[in-house]
Write a protein that holds these residues in place. Structure first.
Motif, PDB file in Angstrom:
ATOM      1  N   LEU A 194      11.560 -20.725 -15.787  1.00  0.00           N
ATOM      2  CA  LEU A 194      12.644 -19.787 -16.072  1.00  0.00           C
ATOM      3  C   LEU A 194      12.203 -18.375 -15.746  1.00  0.00           C
ATOM      4  O   LEU A 194      11.152 -17.918 -16.212  1.00  0.00           O
ATOM      5  CB  LEU A 194      13.031 -19.877 -17.554  1.00  0.00           C
ATOM      6  CG  LEU A 194      14.039 -18.843 -18.065  1.00  0.00           C
ATOM      7  CD1 LEU A 194      15.424 -19.106 -17.483  1.00  0.00           C
ATOM      8  CD2 LEU A 194      14.079 -18.832 -19.592  1.00  0.00           C
ATOM      9  N   LEU A 195      13.008 -17.656 -14.952  1.00  0.00           N
ATOM     10  CA  LEU A 195      12.770 -16.247 -14.615  1.00  0.00           C
ATOM     11  C   LEU A 195      13.897 -15.425 -15.228  1.00  0.00           C
ATOM     12  O   LEU A 195      15.075 -15.687 -14.951  1.00  0.00           O
ATOM     13  CB  LEU A 195      12.753 -16.054 -13.099  1.00  0.00           C
ATOM     14  CG  LEU A 195      11.730 -16.899 -12.330  1.00  0.00           C
ATOM     15  CD1 LEU A 195      12.072 -16.952 -10.861  1.00  0.00           C
ATOM     16  CD2 LEU A 195      10.337 -16.336 -12.526  1.00  0.00           C
ATOM     17  N   THR A 196      13.547 -14.443 -16.058  1.00  0.00           N
ATOM     18  CA  THR A 196      14.569 -13.666 -16.760  1.00  0.00           C
ATOM     19  C   THR A 196      14.454 -12.183 -16.453  1.00  0.00           C
ATOM     20  O   THR A 196      13.355 -11.638 -16.359  1.00  0.00           O
ATOM     21  CB  THR A 196      14.458 -13.861 -18.288  1.00  0.00           C
ATOM     22  OG1 THR A 196      13.148 -13.457 -18.727  1.00  0.00           O
ATOM     23  CG2 THR A 196      14.689 -15.317 -18.679  1.00  0.00           C
ATOM     24  N   GLY A 197      15.629 -11.547 -16.313  1.00  0.00           N
ATOM     25  CA  GLY A 197      15.706 -10.103 -16.231  1.00  0.00           C
ATOM     26  C   GLY A 197      14.930  -9.500 -15.083  1.00  0.00           C
ATOM     27  O   GLY A 197      14.878 -10.019 -13.971  1.00  0.00           O
ATOM     28  N   GLY A 198      14.308  -8.358 -15.369  1.00  0.00           N
ATOM     29  CA  GLY A 198      13.635  -7.596 -14.328  1.00  0.00           C
ATOM     30  C   GLY A 198      14.580  -6.602 -13.693  1.00  0.00           C
ATOM     31  O   GLY A 198      15.735  -6.446 -14.114  1.00  0.00           O
ATOM     32  N   ALA A 199      14.098  -5.928 -12.676  1.00  0.00           N
ATOM     33  CA  ALA A 199      14.876  -4.832 -12.102  1.00  0.00           C
ATOM     34  C   ALA A 199      14.660  -4.720 -10.607  1.00  0.00           C
ATOM     35  O   ALA A 199      13.661  -5.185 -10.064  1.00  0.00           O
ATOM     36  CB  ALA A 199      14.492  -3.519 -12.778  1.00  0.00           C
ATOM     37  N   ASP A 200      15.634  -4.080  -9.974  1.00  0.00           N
ATOM     38  CA  ASP A 200      15.501  -3.615  -8.598  1.00  0.00           C
ATOM     39  C   ASP A 200      15.210  -2.118  -8.695  1.00  0.00           C
ATOM     40  O   ASP A 200      15.951  -1.382  -9.363  1.00  0.00           O
ATOM     41  CB  ASP A 200      16.796  -3.869  -7.830  1.00  0.00           C
ATOM     42  CG  ASP A 200      16.614  -3.748  -6.325  1.00  0.00           C
ATOM     43  OD1 ASP A 200      15.481  -3.485  -5.881  1.00  0.00           O
ATOM     44  OD2 ASP A 200      17.607  -3.921  -5.598  1.00  0.00           O
ATOM     45  N   ILE A 201      14.121  -1.664  -8.074  1.00  0.00           N
ATOM     46  CA  ILE A 201      13.755  -0.256  -8.201  1.00  0.00           C
ATOM     47  C   ILE A 201      14.385   0.568  -7.085  1.00  0.00           C
ATOM     48  O   ILE A 201      14.806   0.040  -6.048  1.00  0.00           O
ATOM     49  CB  ILE A 201      12.221  -0.062  -8.169  1.00  0.00           C
ATOM     50  CG1 ILE A 201      11.657  -0.436  -6.784  1.00  0.00           C
ATOM     51  CG2 ILE A 201      11.544  -0.849  -9.272  1.00  0.00           C
ATOM     52  CD1 ILE A 201      10.253   0.071  -6.554  1.00  0.00           C
ATOM     53  N   ALA A 202      14.461   1.868  -7.310  1.00  0.00           N
ATOM     54  CA  ALA A 202      14.853   2.790  -6.256  1.00  0.00           C
ATOM     55  C   ALA A 202      13.701   2.899  -5.254  1.00  0.00           C
ATOM     56  O   ALA A 202      12.556   3.139  -5.638  1.00  0.00           O
ATOM     57  CB  ALA A 202      15.171   4.157  -6.855  1.00  0.00           C
ATOM     58  N   LYS A 203      13.974   2.680  -3.972  1.00  0.00           N
ATOM     59  CA  LYS A 203      12.927   2.661  -2.960  1.00  0.00           C
ATOM     60  C   LYS A 203      12.206   4.003  -2.885  1.00  0.00           C
ATOM     61  O   LYS A 203      12.824   5.072  -2.979  1.00  0.00           O
ATOM     62  CB  LYS A 203      13.519   2.341  -1.589  1.00  0.00           C
ATOM     63  CG  LYS A 203      14.146   0.961  -1.485  1.00  0.00           C
ATOM     64  CD  LYS A 203      14.747   0.754  -0.107  1.00  0.00           C
ATOM     65  CE  LYS A 203      15.424  -0.603  -0.003  1.00  0.00           C
ATOM     66  NZ  LYS A 203      16.033  -0.797   1.333  1.00  0.00           N
ATOM     67  N   VAL A 204      10.881   3.929  -2.720  1.00  0.00           N
ATOM     68  CA  VAL A 204      10.082   5.130  -2.493  1.00  0.00           C
ATOM     69  C   VAL A 204       9.082   4.834  -1.392  1.00  0.00           C
ATOM     70  O   VAL A 204       8.681   3.674  -1.194  1.00  0.00           O
ATOM     71  CB  VAL A 204       9.342   5.593  -3.761  1.00  0.00           C
ATOM     72  CG1 VAL A 204      10.312   6.103  -4.810  1.00  0.00           C
ATOM     73  CG2 VAL A 204       8.480   4.476  -4.335  1.00  0.00           C
TER      74      VAL A 204
END
Length: 534
Positions: free
Chosen positions: A286-296
């Motif tokens: 199971l993989l939950t949540g996390g985020a996509d970051i603003a590219k830098v």
């Protein structure tokens, strides 16, 4: 005292017919141990290697050596106690080709354990004329020592990808270390590693995996799956695309049989960093949540791990099926979007408890929720007393789940918690929580490893002043938190995993590896490892 291998000049002895002889070198003394077996040339040769400063057996009256099977509930196959440096015979029967652990314990006259060492899982000699060399590092209890190669007495450690690397124990007791970031003196990310290592606790060495990762990644998840040998699923994290740091949408599987990484055919449904991964009772992950970051861009002036902005925090979960090698999004949403949370499974009923984290508005969460795998359903849980993100979590031997430290306000990096809270998850997915309890020190971005004693080892992390900590502690409900040993290095953004084996009468230790020291705004990677012996 410089770590050194002990004298092995008398590691062989005349074998008695019809027996498997184990020759043990103990701090210069040779102890021939007669154990069950057959054949004139069958041998187990065991040497003990001094680890750490001082004499680990200085306070010991006797040394107990045991050969244990891989059944955690079984009695030792063979065991004996003897004076340090003196000979003794070990009675018992060890089958050919059996999975075994060898354990040595230094005991006081009153029976207290003052030194401990053990092997990873080994296979006893398979036929007549074969032999097995076993090397045990033995260290004083409640101490740290740096990993080293006993042949050269030189320190060992990974030399790349130190902050944000993963460390996952394999089924044979070795450890897969993968990925991580390279940083400059200000903590800015300059590159992301695609290098992996195998740490061998019997040799103290880190061997680079020739194939390397398919994708560079850091701050990813690395989950041991079912089976022997167990494969490792690596998912998400930070990666580099067109010289920009982005959230990864890929997974790959490490196969220990051929030491190769194979990409999962389809990508993640969502790019994820700061997510959590848990092995379910049915073998799925199971993989939950996390985020996509603003590219830098790499090498930017504001690209430390804390500088990265979460553009979208996910309220979606997905599961990896190792048989079909597919990733499928869970139909029902999580109760809350969360990243940099914790997720642990209760073994008794398979429920997964998700705790804390942060959302894309920068709010630190006090909420919890439980995933019920039989219906792929999320249910709300009891709130934390203190919101927590970038904390550590561990499952106790009694199946309770505890969360330690973390930030109580993501916008204020000095808001580092000095408390922990524990939950009991019942079969209906309800999590009952204890009141928060004091820790020895405030810390975030640390690691936590549960011990068989019921205590949890917490190591390193950042304190409220932003400096990395060179302290460790032992915490448990109902027990006053206490400092654990004396760590060798200040570390944050490192990795920890438990070592040991043999079940009842066995041994355990904790490997701490990588990370970075941060002191008054200046960062230094830590290309080293250290071992804690409880």
């Amino acid at each position: 005292m410089t770590p050194r291998a002990l004298d092995r000049s008398a590691r062989t002895a005349r074998l008695r017919r019809g027996a498997l002889l184990a020759v043990v070198t103990v701090l210069g003394g040779v102890v021939p141990l007669l154990v069950g077996g057959c054949g004139d040339e069958d041998q187990i040769r065991i040497s003990l290697v001094r680890a750490g400063d001082g004499d680990p057996l200085g306070a010991a009256a006797t040394v107990e050596v045991s050969v244990l099977s891989d059944d955690p509930s079984a009695a030792p196959l063979a065991t004996s106690s003897f004076a340090v440096g003196e000979s003794g015979k070990l009675g018992g029967k060890i089958p050919y080709g059996a999975a075994v652990h060898v354990v040595a314990r230094g005991l006081t006259a009153g029976g207290d354990v003052v030194a401990l060492g053990g092997s990873r899982e080994l296979v006893s000699p398979t036929d007549k004329g074969s032999s097995l060399d076993v090397q045990l590092f033995i260290a004083g209890t409640d101490t740290f020592y740096g990993t080293f190669d006993p042949e050269t007495a030189l320190p060992t450690g990974p030399d790349s990808g130190l902050p944000g690397l993963s460390a996952t124990r394999l089924s044979d007791g070795q450890v897969l270390i993968a990925g991580g970031t390279e940083i400059d003196a200000l903590g800015q990310i300059t590159s992301i590693s695609d290098i992996a290592y195998i740490y061998d606790p019997d040799r103290g060495t880190y061997r680079k995996v020739p194939s390397g990762l398919n994708n560079p990644r850091a701050y990813h998840t690395a989950t041991a799956m079912r089976g022997r040998p167990s494969s490792i699923l690596l998912c998400g994290g930070l990666t580099v695309v067109n010289n920009e740091i982005v959230s990864a949408a890929t997974c790959e599987v490490f196969d220990p049989a051929n030491e190769s990484f194979t990409p999962v055919p389809a990508p993640l449904n969502l790019p994820r960093v700061g997510h959590a991964a848990v092995l379910l009772p049915d073998g799925r992950v199971l993989l939950t949540g996390g985020a996509d970051i603003a590219k830098v861009s790499l090498g930017c002036g504001t690209c430390t791990r804390d500088d990265l902005l979460l553009s979208t925090v996910h309220q979606k979960a997905e599961v990896y099926d190792p048989d079909a090698r597919t990733l499928t999004q869970v139909q029902r949403d999580m109760i809350a979007a969360r990243a940099f949370h914790s997720a642990l499974r209760a073994n008794k009923n398979g429920r997964v408890l998700l705790v804390g984290g942060e959302d894309d508005a920068g709010t630190t969460l006090a909420s919890t929720e439980t995933f019920m795998p039989e219906g792929d359903l999320f249910t709300s849980g009891q709130d934390l007393d203190v919101p927590r993100t970038r904390h550590a979590a561990a499952r106790l031997p009694n199946d309770d789940v505890c969360v330690f430290g973390g930030l109580s306000d993501r916008a204020t990096l000095s808001s580092v918690s000095s408390t922990f809270e524990c939950f009991t998850v019942d079969a209906f997915g309800t999590a009952a929580k204890t009141a928060q309890l004091p820790m020895f020190a405030s810390r975030r971005d640390h690691c936590a490893v549960a011990l068989s004693s019921g205590e949890v080892l917490l190591f390193g992390g950042f304190g409220p002043d932003g400096n990395a900590l060179a302290t460790a502690e032992l915490d448990a409900p109902g027990v006053t938190a206490a400092q654990a040993g004396v760590p060798l290095k200040a570390r944050a953004l490192h990795a920890c995993t438990g070592l040991g084996g043999g079940g009842t009468g066995g041994w355990e230790a904790v490997l701490v590896v990588g990370g970075a020291d941060a002191r008054d705004g200046l960062w230094t990677s830590q290309p080293s490892g250290e071992i804690y012996t409880p």
